[in-house]
Design a protein around this motif. Sequence first.
Motif, PDB file in Angstrom:
ATOM      1  N   ILE A 190     -29.911 -14.256  -4.154  1.00  0.00           N
ATOM      2  CA  ILE A 190     -29.849 -15.211  -5.261  1.00  0.00           C
ATOM      3  C   ILE A 190     -30.927 -14.864  -6.287  1.00  0.00           C
ATOM      4  O   ILE A 190     -32.110 -14.771  -5.960  1.00  0.00           O
ATOM      5  CB  ILE A 190     -30.055 -16.656  -4.758  1.00  0.00           C
ATOM      6  N   HIS A 191     -30.488 -14.636  -7.521  1.00  0.00           N
ATOM      7  CA  HIS A 191     -31.402 -14.466  -8.648  1.00  0.00           C
ATOM      8  C   HIS A 191     -31.134 -15.618  -9.620  1.00  0.00           C
ATOM      9  O   HIS A 191     -30.268 -16.451  -9.380  1.00  0.00           O
ATOM     10  CB  HIS A 191     -31.155 -13.130  -9.359  1.00  0.00           C
ATOM     11  N   SER A 192     -31.866 -15.633 -10.718  1.00  0.00           N
ATOM     12  CA  SER A 192     -31.558 -16.619 -11.754  1.00  0.00           C
ATOM     13  C   SER A 192     -31.806 -15.999 -13.117  1.00  0.00           C
ATOM     14  O   SER A 192     -32.876 -15.456 -13.376  1.00  0.00           O
ATOM     15  CB  SER A 192     -32.407 -17.878 -11.570  1.00  0.00           C
ATOM     16  N   ARG A 225     -35.933 -13.277 -17.824  1.00  0.00           N
ATOM     17  CA  ARG A 225     -36.679 -13.178 -16.572  1.00  0.00           C
ATOM     18  C   ARG A 225     -35.821 -13.675 -15.423  1.00  0.00           C
ATOM     19  O   ARG A 225     -34.985 -14.544 -15.604  1.00  0.00           O
ATOM     20  CB  ARG A 225     -37.949 -14.045 -16.623  1.00  0.00           C
ATOM     21  N   CYS A 226     -36.085 -13.118 -14.248  1.00  0.00           N
ATOM     22  CA  CYS A 226     -35.482 -13.689 -13.052  1.00  0.00           C
ATOM     23  C   CYS A 226     -36.336 -14.894 -12.680  1.00  0.00           C
ATOM     24  O   CYS A 226     -37.557 -14.782 -12.592  1.00  0.00           O
ATOM     25  CB  CYS A 226     -35.448 -12.693 -11.910  1.00  0.00           C
ATOM     26  N   SER A 227     -35.712 -16.050 -12.480  1.00  0.00           N
ATOM     27  CA  SER A 227     -36.500 -17.235 -12.147  1.00  0.00           C
ATOM     28  C   SER A 227     -36.134 -17.779 -10.768  1.00  0.00           C
ATOM     29  O   SER A 227     -36.193 -18.973 -10.518  1.00  0.00           O
ATOM     30  CB  SER A 227     -36.341 -18.313 -13.216  1.00  0.00           C
ATOM     31  N   TRP A 233     -40.109  -7.250  -5.685  1.00  0.00           N
ATOM     32  CA  TRP A 233     -40.345  -6.948  -7.101  1.00  0.00           C
ATOM     33  C   TRP A 233     -39.740  -7.994  -8.030  1.00  0.00           C
ATOM     34  O   TRP A 233     -39.415  -7.713  -9.171  1.00  0.00           O
ATOM     35  CB  TRP A 233     -39.838  -5.539  -7.446  1.00  0.00           C
ATOM     36  N   HIS A 234     -39.602  -9.222  -7.507  1.00  0.00           N
ATOM     37  CA  HIS A 234     -39.099 -10.333  -8.333  1.00  0.00           C
ATOM     38  C   HIS A 234     -39.866 -10.444  -9.644  1.00  0.00           C
ATOM     39  O   HIS A 234     -39.295 -10.619 -10.713  1.00  0.00           O
ATOM     40  CB  HIS A 234     -39.202 -11.634  -7.534  1.00  0.00           C
ATOM     41  N   GLY A 235     -41.200 -10.310  -9.541  1.00  0.00           N
ATOM     42  CA  GLY A 235     -42.037 -10.475 -10.735  1.00  0.00           C
ATOM     43  C   GLY A 235     -41.812  -9.410 -11.773  1.00  0.00           C
ATOM     44  O   GLY A 235     -42.162  -9.582 -12.946  1.00  0.00           O
ATOM     45  N   ALA A 236     -41.231  -8.277 -11.357  1.00  0.00           N
ATOM     46  CA  ALA A 236     -40.980  -7.180 -12.306  1.00  0.00           C
ATOM     47  C   ALA A 236     -39.548  -7.213 -12.820  1.00  0.00           C
ATOM     48  O   ALA A 236     -39.110  -6.312 -13.516  1.00  0.00           O
ATOM     49  CB  ALA A 236     -41.262  -5.831 -11.644  1.00  0.00           C
ATOM     50  N   MET A 237     -38.815  -8.286 -12.474  1.00  0.00           N
ATOM     51  CA  MET A 237     -37.400  -8.332 -12.829  1.00  0.00           C
ATOM     52  C   MET A 237     -37.231  -9.063 -14.162  1.00  0.00           C
ATOM     53  O   MET A 237     -36.942 -10.259 -14.208  1.00  0.00           O
ATOM     54  CB  MET A 237     -36.612  -9.038 -11.720  1.00  0.00           C
ATOM     55  N   TYR A 238     -37.485  -8.331 -15.238  1.00  0.00           N
ATOM     56  CA  TYR A 238     -37.325  -8.934 -16.565  1.00  0.00           C
ATOM     57  C   TYR A 238     -36.931  -7.850 -17.546  1.00  0.00           C
ATOM     58  O   TYR A 238     -37.143  -6.654 -17.297  1.00  0.00           O
ATOM     59  CB  TYR A 238     -38.622  -9.614 -17.029  1.00  0.00           C
TER      60      TYR A 238
HETATM   61 CU    CU Z   1     -34.245 -11.725  -9.050  1.00  0.00          CU
END
Ligand code: CU
Length: 307
Positions: A190-192, A225-227, A233-238
Amino acid sequence: MSPSEQTHHFRRLVAIWTALSVVADVVFYFAVGPHVPPGAMTTSASGQQTDFIVLFMIALPVMLAVWVYMAYALIVWRGSGAGADDPEGGAKARGHLGIQVGWIATTTVIVLGVFVYGTVELIVPAGAGGGEGPSPIWTPASHDVLPIQVIGQQWQFTYRYPTFGGFETRQLMLPVDTPIAFHVTSLDVIHSFWAYQLGVKADANPSSDNIAFTTAKQLGAFTVRCSELCGLWHGAMYNFGRVLPKAQFFAWAQSTERQNAANTKLLPAFSYTYVPDANGADGGYYPDNVDPYSNVEQYGATTPSGK
Ligand SMILES: [Cu+2]
């Protein structure tokens, strides 16, 4: 203290509160309002900005009522001054039917009013930019809606344009003044999809087509951004997108369609959802089912025989 003196205090309190509330609301509306997030880049963003402004303008007089009463009590009714009266008790200090009824009525009107306003604002303007699932209860009046698919995967967003041959790109370009339907999905966890300046935030769930509508009103860049915490690497997903004039958008879309034609042939046919391994749309970073810790590759799919 005689009843006439109490009325006098109450009227002074109301007068001070009214004056300060009017000043605070007017100053907020004109000085702060245009800067309230998320701005006014799209219809959904400006709708959210309006909602925040309305809520602030309701909240400021409530806050001022507390502050004005507290300040007035500290200054006028302080008991430490020389020759001050002892604090008064008695029936008047314990209950006042008018104040009690007024208090309950006013707070009820404010809370129910905010509830009705919030509910209407959630439903009427296309979910205010939020993902409304595969079958939104509100759809844009225009028949000319541009579909753009947002695909989340660990750890990047890609975008497919089904009306331009279904090419896939890491660039998110939008035409101005055009109703857009974001179709948000995921290939793994799940991403956002959160496009801050667009006022759009929609969960990206595997096997789900989450639709969010908006129409861009201003040109320029916006941030995606992915929220939803989605792994290491969620924080790098933008990444960044751009709203273009219509002609420039069509030129970009057509040239990208041509440039990507060879790659597009290798992609699975455009679909609103993908089952990564079953249909070969494996956009994940892991080899098929080789990683013993990665079950995400098998979402909803039966493992192909021989694997
Ligand atoms: Cu994500």
